[in-house]
Design a protein around this motif. Sequence first.
Motif, mmCIF file in Angstrom:
data_model
loop_
_atom_site.group_PDB
_atom_site.id
_atom_site.type_symbol
_atom_site.label_atom_id
_atom_site.label_comp_id
_atom_site.label_asym_id
_atom_site.label_seq_id
_atom_site.Cartn_x
_atom_site.Cartn_y
_atom_site.Cartn_z
ATOM 1 N N HIS A 42 -81.443 0.554 44.841
ATOM 2 C CA HIS A 42 -82.132 -0.461 44.026
ATOM 3 C C HIS A 42 -81.576 -0.503 42.605
ATOM 4 C CE1 HIS A 42 -85.160 -1.603 46.957
ATOM 5 N NE2 HIS A 42 -85.256 -0.333 47.276
ATOM 6 N N ASN A 66 -87.033 -5.215 48.442
ATOM 7 C CA ASN A 66 -86.641 -4.457 49.627
ATOM 8 C C ASN A 66 -85.145 -4.637 49.824
ATOM 9 O OD1 ASN A 66 -89.281 -3.722 50.202
ATOM 10 N ND2 ASN A 66 -89.571 -5.294 51.759
ATOM 11 N N ALA A 68 -81.844 -3.389 52.622
ATOM 12 C CA ALA A 68 -81.472 -2.784 53.900
ATOM 13 C C ALA A 68 -79.981 -3.004 54.106
ATOM 14 C CB ALA A 68 -82.267 -3.407 55.047
ATOM 15 N N TRP A 81 -87.888 -2.744 58.109
ATOM 16 C CA TRP A 81 -88.757 -2.737 56.935
ATOM 17 C C TRP A 81 -90.210 -2.451 57.309
ATOM 18 C CZ3 TRP A 81 -86.139 -7.655 54.643
ATOM 19 C CH2 TRP A 81 -85.075 -7.275 53.808
ATOM 20 N N SER A 84 -91.074 1.223 57.586
ATOM 21 C CA SER A 84 -90.930 1.998 56.348
ATOM 22 C C SER A 84 -92.142 1.732 55.464
ATOM 23 C CB SER A 84 -89.651 1.568 55.621
ATOM 24 O OG SER A 84 -89.685 1.993 54.271
ATOM 25 N N SER A 86 -92.903 2.043 52.271
ATOM 26 C CA SER A 86 -92.734 1.357 50.990
ATOM 27 C C SER A 86 -92.294 -0.097 51.180
ATOM 28 C CB SER A 86 -91.743 2.103 50.098
ATOM 29 O OG SER A 86 -90.470 2.180 50.711
ATOM 30 N N HIS A 87 -91.424 -0.348 52.153
ATOM 31 C CA HIS A 87 -90.983 -1.717 52.417
ATOM 32 C C HIS A 87 -92.131 -2.544 53.004
ATOM 33 C CE1 HIS A 87 -87.100 0.499 52.400
ATOM 34 N NE2 HIS A 87 -86.753 -0.554 51.678
ATOM 35 N N ARG A 88 -92.855 -1.928 53.911
ATOM 36 C CA ARG A 88 -94.029 -2.583 54.514
ATOM 37 C C ARG A 88 -95.043 -2.959 53.436
ATOM 38 N NH1 ARG A 88 -96.461 -2.470 59.659
ATOM 39 N NH2 ARG A 88 -98.716 -2.736 59.547
ATOM 40 N N ASN A 90 -94.517 -3.729 50.351
ATOM 41 C CA ASN A 90 -94.065 -4.933 49.645
ATOM 42 C C ASN A 90 -94.342 -6.181 50.479
ATOM 43 O OD1 ASN A 90 -93.122 -3.980 47.181
ATOM 44 N ND2 ASN A 90 -91.060 -3.605 47.946
ATOM 45 N N THR A 113 -81.223 -8.142 50.882
ATOM 46 C CA THR A 113 -82.115 -7.974 49.744
ATOM 47 C C THR A 113 -83.253 -8.979 49.891
ATOM 48 O OG1 THR A 113 -80.280 -7.345 48.304
ATOM 49 C CG2 THR A 113 -82.345 -7.954 47.227
ATOM 50 N N GLN A 114 -84.445 -8.492 49.683
ATOM 51 C CA GLN A 114 -85.650 -9.314 49.745
ATOM 52 C C GLN A 114 -86.395 -9.095 48.439
ATOM 53 O OE1 GLN A 114 -88.677 -7.825 52.524
ATOM 54 N NE2 GLN A 114 -88.634 -9.817 53.531
#
Length: 118
Positions: A42, A66, A68, A81, A84, A86-88, A90, A113-114
């Motif tokens: 990041h 996010n 990946a 995502w 995971s 932290s990704h979830r 978001n 990238t999201q």
Amino acid sequence: MVSLVNLERARVGCTPVKADPSLAGLAESFSDDMAARGFFAHTDPDGDTPWDRAEQAGVSGLGGENIARGQGDARAVMDAWMTSPSHRANILNCQYTTMGVGVHFGSGGPWWTQDFGY
């Protein structure tokens, strides 16, 4: 990708996010940068965070990011995502109202990238 995100958000009672061209541009630039400079984090090699990059690009209201690498399509990256925490978090943050996605396809990738906004 927006449809996949909104399906997950609907399952927990969140309103849908809307595609945002500014966030998409920010996300695309970051995916391209990770591929070009050979990093995956990041914080970029210059020490810039997602919020630093957003400010430099004139994008306000960035909420979360996010990233990946390696998943071949949108469904595969969403599956990763969503497993995971932290990704979830978001994706399922009901405070976010906008989203942009960038992907760079190439050897060693793709890089995803999201970016989410308020």
